[in-house]
Design a protein around this motif. Sequence first.
Motif, PDB file in Angstrom:
ATOM      1  N   TYR A  44     -26.375  39.925 -31.108  1.00 35.88           N
ATOM      2  CA  TYR A  44     -27.524  39.419 -30.353  1.00 35.88           C
ATOM      3  C   TYR A  44     -28.697  40.401 -30.400  1.00 35.88           C
ATOM      4  O   TYR A  44     -29.863  39.992 -30.434  1.00 35.88           O
ATOM      5  CB  TYR A  44     -27.114  39.133 -28.907  1.00 35.88           C
TER       6      TYR A  44
ATOM      7  N   PHE B 103     -30.228  40.055 -33.893  1.00 35.51           N
ATOM      8  CA  PHE B 103     -30.924  38.780 -34.061  1.00 35.51           C
ATOM      9  C   PHE B 103     -32.014  38.554 -33.016  1.00 35.51           C
ATOM     10  O   PHE B 103     -32.687  37.520 -33.038  1.00 35.51           O
ATOM     11  CB  PHE B 103     -29.922  37.621 -33.990  1.00 35.51           C
ATOM     12  N   ASN B 104     -32.129  39.509 -32.093  1.00 36.87           N
ATOM     13  CA  ASN B 104     -33.157  39.426 -31.049  1.00 36.87           C
ATOM     14  C   ASN B 104     -33.046  38.113 -30.269  1.00 36.87           C
ATOM     15  O   ASN B 104     -34.022  37.379 -30.087  1.00 36.87           O
ATOM     16  CB  ASN B 104     -34.559  39.554 -31.655  1.00 36.87           C
ATOM     17  N   THR B 105     -31.825  37.815 -29.818  1.00 38.87           N
ATOM     18  CA  THR B 105     -31.600  36.593 -29.048  1.00 38.87           C
ATOM     19  C   THR B 105     -30.531  36.867 -27.997  1.00 38.87           C
ATOM     20  O   THR B 105     -30.086  38.008 -27.828  1.00 38.87           O
ATOM     21  CB  THR B 105     -31.181  35.427 -29.964  1.00 38.87           C
ATOM     22  N   THR B 106     -30.122  35.818 -27.283  1.00 39.61           N
ATOM     23  CA  THR B 106     -29.124  35.972 -26.223  1.00 39.61           C
ATOM     24  C   THR B 106     -28.012  34.940 -26.402  1.00 39.61           C
ATOM     25  O   THR B 106     -28.142  33.976 -27.170  1.00 39.61           O
ATOM     26  CB  THR B 106     -29.757  35.772 -24.837  1.00 39.61           C
ATOM     27  N   GLU B 107     -26.932  35.153 -25.648  1.00 35.18           N
ATOM     28  CA  GLU B 107     -25.791  34.242 -25.729  1.00 35.18           C
ATOM     29  C   GLU B 107     -26.152  32.846 -25.242  1.00 35.18           C
ATOM     30  O   GLU B 107     -25.581  31.856 -25.689  1.00 35.18           O
ATOM     31  CB  GLU B 107     -24.629  34.817 -24.913  1.00 35.18           C
TER      32      GLU B 107
ATOM     33  N   LYS C 114     -28.920  31.341 -25.809  1.00 33.19           N
ATOM     34  CA  LYS C 114     -29.687  30.664 -26.859  1.00 33.19           C
ATOM     35  C   LYS C 114     -28.874  30.423 -28.129  1.00 33.19           C
ATOM     36  O   LYS C 114     -29.216  29.552 -28.927  1.00 33.19           O
ATOM     37  CB  LYS C 114     -30.933  31.485 -27.203  1.00 33.19           C
ATOM     38  N   LEU C 115     -27.808  31.193 -28.321  1.00 34.76           N
ATOM     39  CA  LEU C 115     -27.020  31.071 -29.549  1.00 34.76           C
ATOM     40  C   LEU C 115     -25.549  31.328 -29.263  1.00 34.76           C
ATOM     41  O   LEU C 115     -25.175  32.394 -28.776  1.00 34.76           O
ATOM     42  CB  LEU C 115     -27.513  32.076 -30.603  1.00 34.76           C
TER      43      LEU C 115
ATOM     44  N   GLU D  78     -24.354  25.950 -34.744  1.00 30.63           N
ATOM     45  CA  GLU D  78     -25.469  26.661 -34.112  1.00 30.63           C
ATOM     46  C   GLU D  78     -25.882  27.875 -34.936  1.00 30.63           C
ATOM     47  O   GLU D  78     -27.072  28.158 -35.102  1.00 30.63           O
ATOM     48  CB  GLU D  78     -25.084  27.099 -32.694  1.00 30.63           C
TER      49      GLU D  78
ATOM     50  N   PHE E 161     -29.503  28.490 -36.742  1.00 30.85           N
ATOM     51  CA  PHE E 161     -30.258  29.681 -36.339  1.00 30.85           C
ATOM     52  C   PHE E 161     -30.626  30.536 -37.557  1.00 30.85           C
ATOM     53  O   PHE E 161     -31.762  31.025 -37.666  1.00 30.85           O
ATOM     54  CB  PHE E 161     -29.424  30.507 -35.352  1.00 30.85           C
TER      55      PHE E 161
ATOM     56  N   ASN F 119     -34.521  30.230 -37.590  1.00 31.46           N
ATOM     57  CA  ASN F 119     -35.028  31.366 -36.814  1.00 31.46           C
ATOM     58  C   ASN F 119     -35.155  32.632 -37.654  1.00 31.46           C
ATOM     59  O   ASN F 119     -36.147  33.359 -37.548  1.00 31.46           O
ATOM     60  CB  ASN F 119     -34.119  31.640 -35.615  1.00 31.46           C
TER      61      ASN F 119
END
Length: 579
Positions: A426, A429-433, A435-436, A443, A447, A451
């Motif tokens: 995370y 990938f600069n994201t959170t659980e 969101k992904l 998913e 992504f 993304n």
Amino acid sequence: MKMSDFFIASKLNIDSSRNASLVDPIQYANTTEPELYVLLDEGLSPKQITALSSFIHRRLEVTVPLTILSVLPFFPTSKDLAKDVVNFYSKNAIDLSEYIKPNSKIITMGRSIYSITHSDVLNAKSFYDIVFNKQYFYAPKLKSYIFPIDAFKIWFNRDSFEKYFALTQLKNAYEFKLELKRIAKPILKYVEDPNAFLSLHSLLKHEVSLDLETTGLDYFKNKIGCITLSFNGKISYYLDWNKIDIEILNNFLKDRFLIGANLKFDVKFLIHNGVNKESIKIGFDTLQGSHILNEMSSNSLEANAWLYTNYGGYDKGLHDYIKRYPSAKKNYMKIPFDIRFPYATMDAISSYQVYKKQQEQMDWIDKQFPMNNDWSLNRYYKEIVIPNLNTFVDIEMRGIHINKEKLDSVSNEIKNLIQKAKDNIYKEFNTTEKKLDIASGKELGIFLEHNLRWPCIERTKVKENFYLANENCLKKWKNKGYVGADLILKYRELTTLYNTFLGNEKENSGMYQHIKNDGKIYPNYGVMITNSHRNKCSRPNFQNQPQHGTYAKLIKSIYDVPNKDYVFGVVDFKGLQLR
């Protein structure tokens, strides 16, 4: 020609919504006395019916007295065939006995075989071996002989093995010499005094087929309900387990040549319930017998009853009951006695008859195809397969000790590493659980494409057509320098190790679900049952242990020895294999 030309039309119990697609079951007939019937599993056009009938006459070089029947009185849709196909054909098929005279020869195409067997234990592939095995079976309800082939669309107008097989079966069926069978009715007996019966039959050590009915599959927590025995494949005896004295049973079983289907299951139950393991040995197992005789067919007793006896389908009453009451599948002793009794006693009769036929087949093969050394199929079966089977009874019942404290420790350690791996993904990938969900292939694929704009390696073939994110694709992305791919591979390695070898005690998952009250696991082995005659293993698959890598030694540390006099050893037999 119409059905009314030859037969009185039967009343078909069909949903009125299907009236538009109702068809005459007789699709083709050139005689009132057919020598050959062909059963269709789905609708063919008039042009295809003409082509099929012409093909049969041309290939057999004679105008065959022929009837082509549709086993369904309507054309099935793709929705009909989407799931539970066996039940669909079993439920909707016409009554074939109204159209087919006894003592006939029948070609079943594709799934039309289900209208006869009401089961998927047999199909065309079961009869592909045209060298060592026969290409037909007897259907007692129709009192006729069945020659299965593949579905029309698989072989017609194609240059393939399936077409060659269909031609072979047509010739086999046409040239087959019919004989009226006089099938003896099995004698099924309930034994009021099992101990007197066992004592009497202990005097002579005749070979005997044995089968148990139990309350489940786990001999640790489930119970035996009955034993059925047959000494000749004609008479079967039902013995209530609760009435049996173990010492008398021990004396009966001692030095006895035991016959059965998947007999290792029964033997383990008996030993666990007090039978002396030195008294009971497997003599012949039809499951292993059918595997070495025909690897392309099911080795179940249900399949073998069709292939080797005149009683195929004797278990239909039981299967019909289980369809109505699915919970009974887990506990056969909950099935009403009037259904369970004939099924259980017929199991013993069928096992004995299958044994006799398989032994005859092995003898025939050894005579027809002698080897240039001292080995034969009989010798391989009796000196290699059966001794291995008896050895694995002992191996399975000894079990493997689990170091519970070590399992807890390693499980927590790997669980923490999984969480760290997720956090690293995370972060990368600069994201959170929220969101992904990286556990979702869909998913993740979407992504990576939309993304992160990673290049396409391969897409799924489903409607959404998103990126595939399997191991092969991830390794290719890793080689291209995408750091996140390596992080995902590491995460998946850890989750696989955790789910397969460790698990969660509260959720009773992974290894925890297999640990018995004595702290051991008891893997179940399919002895020499793969196509290469290696073993299979399940519940859990103890053969599938990590051999290399960072975590192999850590995972293996959860297994323990009984005491300090034992050590664990690893032997790699790959070098013994011919390559």
